[in-house]
Design a protein around this motif. Structure first.
Motif, PDB file in Angstrom:
ATOM      1  N   PRO A 229       0.812  -1.227   0.000  1.00 41.03           N
ATOM      2  CA  PRO A 229       0.000   0.000   0.000  1.00 41.03           C
ATOM      3  C   PRO A 229       0.843   1.275   0.000  1.00 41.03           C
ATOM      4  O   PRO A 229       0.474   2.272  -0.613  1.00 41.03           O
ATOM      5  N   GLU A 230       1.991   1.232   0.656  1.00 42.51           N
ATOM      6  CA  GLU A 230       2.882   2.396   0.670  1.00 42.51           C
ATOM      7  C   GLU A 230       3.438   2.665  -0.728  1.00 42.51           C
ATOM      8  O   GLU A 230       3.542   3.815  -1.155  1.00 42.51           O
ATOM      9  N   GLN A 231       3.805   1.591  -1.438  1.00 48.24           N
ATOM     10  CA  GLN A 231       4.317   1.759  -2.804  1.00 48.24           C
ATOM     11  C   GLN A 231       3.235   2.303  -3.731  1.00 48.24           C
ATOM     12  O   GLN A 231       3.507   3.146  -4.574  1.00 48.24           O
ATOM     13  N   ILE A 232       2.030   1.830  -3.553  1.00 47.69           N
ATOM     14  CA  ILE A 232       0.911   2.312  -4.374  1.00 47.69           C
ATOM     15  C   ILE A 232       0.678   3.792  -4.116  1.00 47.69           C
ATOM     16  O   ILE A 232       0.528   4.584  -5.050  1.00 47.69           O
ATOM     17  N   ALA A 233       0.676   4.192  -2.856  1.00 48.85           N
ATOM     18  CA  ALA A 233       0.475   5.601  -2.499  1.00 48.85           C
ATOM     19  C   ALA A 233       1.598   6.464  -3.060  1.00 48.85           C
ATOM     20  O   ALA A 233       1.358   7.569  -3.564  1.00 48.85           O
ATOM     21  N   GLU A 234       2.823   5.960  -2.994  1.00 46.48           N
ATOM     22  CA  GLU A 234       3.978   6.681  -3.522  1.00 46.48           C
ATOM     23  C   GLU A 234       3.863   6.853  -5.038  1.00 46.48           C
ATOM     24  O   GLU A 234       4.120   7.936  -5.577  1.00 46.48           O
ATOM     25  N   GLN A 235       3.455   5.799  -5.720  1.00 47.38           N
ATOM     26  CA  GLN A 235       3.282   5.879  -7.173  1.00 47.38           C
ATOM     27  C   GLN A 235       2.170   6.849  -7.541  1.00 47.38           C
ATOM     28  O   GLN A 235       2.304   7.624  -8.495  1.00 47.38           O
ATOM     29  N   GLN A 236       1.091   6.853  -6.788  1.00 46.32           N
ATOM     30  CA  GLN A 236      -0.007   7.768  -7.050  1.00 46.32           C
ATOM     31  C   GLN A 236       0.418   9.216  -6.830  1.00 46.32           C
ATOM     32  O   GLN A 236       0.061  10.102  -7.605  1.00 46.32           O
ATOM     33  N   GLU A 237       1.197   9.452  -5.784  1.00 47.36           N
ATOM     34  CA  GLU A 237       1.690  10.806  -5.512  1.00 47.36           C
ATOM     35  C   GLU A 237       2.634  11.275  -6.625  1.00 47.36           C
ATOM     36  O   GLU A 237       2.568  12.429  -7.065  1.00 47.36           O
ATOM     37  N   GLU A 238       3.481  10.379  -7.102  1.00 49.69           N
ATOM     38  CA  GLU A 238       4.386  10.736  -8.198  1.00 49.69           C
ATOM     39  C   GLU A 238       3.602  11.045  -9.471  1.00 49.69           C
ATOM     40  O   GLU A 238       3.906  12.012 -10.176  1.00 49.69           O
ATOM     41  N   GLN A 239       2.575  10.265  -9.760  1.00 48.96           N
ATOM     42  CA  GLN A 239       1.738  10.522 -10.936  1.00 48.96           C
ATOM     43  C   GLN A 239       1.025  11.868 -10.812  1.00 48.96           C
ATOM     44  O   GLN A 239       0.895  12.602 -11.789  1.00 48.96           O
ATOM     45  N   LYS A 240       0.596  12.200  -9.617  1.00 57.20           N
ATOM     46  CA  LYS A 240      -0.057  13.487  -9.373  1.00 57.20           C
ATOM     47  C   LYS A 240       0.917  14.639  -9.638  1.00 57.20           C
ATOM     48  O   LYS A 240       0.563  15.628 -10.277  1.00 57.20           O
ATOM     49  N   LEU A 241       2.146  14.497  -9.147  1.00 59.13           N
ATOM     50  CA  LEU A 241       3.164  15.528  -9.379  1.00 59.13           C
ATOM     51  C   LEU A 241       3.497  15.657 -10.867  1.00 59.13           C
ATOM     52  O   LEU A 241       3.681  16.767 -11.373  1.00 59.13           O
ATOM     53  N   ILE A 242       3.567  14.536 -11.553  1.00 59.61           N
ATOM     54  CA  ILE A 242       3.861  14.565 -12.998  1.00 59.61           C
ATOM     55  C   ILE A 242       2.756  15.292 -13.741  1.00 59.61           C
ATOM     56  O   ILE A 242       3.031  16.144 -14.592  1.00 59.61           O
ATOM     57  N   ARG A 243       1.499  14.986 -13.424  1.00 55.46           N
ATOM     58  CA  ARG A 243       0.376  15.676 -14.080  1.00 55.46           C
ATOM     59  C   ARG A 243       0.398  17.170 -13.778  1.00 55.46           C
ATOM     60  O   ARG A 243       0.165  18.004 -14.661  1.00 55.46           O
ATOM     61  N   ARG A 244       0.693  17.523 -12.542  1.00 54.45           N
ATOM     62  CA  ARG A 244       0.759  18.935 -12.145  1.00 54.45           C
ATOM     63  C   ARG A 244       1.865  19.656 -12.925  1.00 54.45           C
ATOM     64  O   ARG A 244       1.670  20.767 -13.421  1.00 54.45           O
ATOM     65  N   MET A 245       3.019  19.010 -13.033  1.00 58.33           N
ATOM     66  CA  MET A 245       4.121  19.625 -13.766  1.00 58.33           C
ATOM     67  C   MET A 245       3.775  19.763 -15.251  1.00 58.33           C
ATOM     68  O   MET A 245       4.053  20.795 -15.865  1.00 58.33           O
ATOM     69  N   GLN A 246       3.175  18.735 -15.844  1.00 57.49           N
ATOM     70  CA  GLN A 246       2.789  18.810 -17.247  1.00 57.49           C
ATOM     71  C   GLN A 246       1.798  19.938 -17.492  1.00 57.49           C
ATOM     72  O   GLN A 246       1.911  20.674 -18.479  1.00 57.49           O
ATOM     73  N   MET A 247       0.865  20.105 -16.587  1.00 54.75           N
ATOM     74  CA  MET A 247      -0.112  21.177 -16.725  1.00 54.75           C
ATOM     75  C   MET A 247       0.576  22.548 -16.619  1.00 54.75           C
ATOM     76  O   MET A 247       0.297  23.459 -17.392  1.00 54.75           O
ATOM     77  N   MET A 248       1.474  22.668 -15.666  1.00 53.24           N
ATOM     78  CA  MET A 248       2.210  23.923 -15.486  1.00 53.24           C
ATOM     79  C   MET A 248       3.013  24.255 -16.742  1.00 53.24           C
ATOM     80  O   MET A 248       2.959  25.387 -17.242  1.00 53.24           O
ATOM     81  N   MET A 249       3.725  23.273 -17.266  1.00 51.30           N
ATOM     82  CA  MET A 249       4.537  23.499 -18.457  1.00 51.30           C
ATOM     83  C   MET A 249       3.658  23.875 -19.651  1.00 51.30           C
ATOM     84  O   MET A 249       3.989  24.782 -20.417  1.00 51.30           O
ATOM     85  N   SER A 250       2.541  23.199 -19.805  1.00 49.76           N
ATOM     86  CA  SER A 250       1.628  23.499 -20.910  1.00 49.76           C
ATOM     87  C   SER A 250       1.078  24.912 -20.805  1.00 49.76           C
ATOM     88  O   SER A 250       0.991  25.625 -21.807  1.00 49.76           O
ATOM     89  N   MET A 251       0.717  25.320 -19.594  1.00 48.63           N
ATOM     90  CA  MET A 251       0.182  26.666 -19.409  1.00 48.63           C
ATOM     91  C   MET A 251       1.226  27.729 -19.733  1.00 48.63           C
ATOM     92  O   MET A 251       0.933  28.717 -20.410  1.00 48.63           O
ATOM     93  N   VAL A 252       2.450  27.518 -19.279  1.00 50.64           N
ATOM     94  CA  VAL A 252       3.524  28.479 -19.563  1.00 50.64           C
ATOM     95  C   VAL A 252       3.781  28.547 -21.064  1.00 50.64           C
ATOM     96  O   VAL A 252       3.920  29.640 -21.632  1.00 50.64           O
ATOM     97  N   MET A 253       3.814  27.402 -21.717  1.00 54.23           N
ATOM     98  CA  MET A 253       4.046  27.387 -23.161  1.00 54.23           C
ATOM     99  C   MET A 253       2.915  28.101 -23.905  1.00 54.23           C
ATOM    100  O   MET A 253       3.160  28.834 -24.866  1.00 54.23           O
ATOM    101  N   GLN A 254       1.683  27.933 -23.453  1.00 53.06           N
ATOM    102  CA  GLN A 254       0.546  28.603 -24.091  1.00 53.06           C
ATOM    103  C   GLN A 254       0.630  30.110 -23.908  1.00 53.06           C
ATOM    104  O   GLN A 254       0.360  30.872 -24.843  1.00 53.06           O
TER     105      GLN A 254
END
Length: 100
Positions: A21-46
């Motif tokens: 369960p800890e690994q699953i939570a860690e993977q979910q948190e990393e995916q959340k950070l990746i999505r947040r970063m992708q959104m930030m980068m896309s907004m700046v590029m736009q």
């Protein structure tokens, strides 16, 4: 009806492959950070691509700030930033400001 028998070693290997369960939570948190970063980068590029009043200095500062934010989210991943995002920002700056 045939029964499948597993050796104790096979059962251990099979159970070791399941994430905790800890690994699953860690993977979910990393995916959340990746999505947040992708959104930030896309907004700046736009913004850089579409804001006609944006100066080259302002755009450069925005890019520098996104790099700081990305490295704060993912410490030690500067090489990944340099390989993935830097070329995209360079291409955008060349296209937007006609620089070589």
């Amino acid at each position: 009806m045939a029964y499948e028998t597993r050796s104790p070693e096979a059962a251990i290997v099979a159970s070791a492959a399941l994430p905790t369960p800890e690994q699953i939570a860690e993977q979910q948190e990393e995916q959340k950070l990746i999505r947040r970063m992708q959104m930030m980068m896309s907004m700046v590029m736009q913004v850089i691509a579409q804001d006609a009043s944006l100066t080259i200095d302002d755009a450069s500062q925005m890019i520098a700030d996104t790099k700081k934010a990305a490295l704060a989210m993912f410490p030690g991943k500067e090489l990944a930033y340099e390989l993935i995002w830097k070329p995209r920002f360079q291409r955008l700056m060349r296209e937007r400001f006609r620089i070589m």
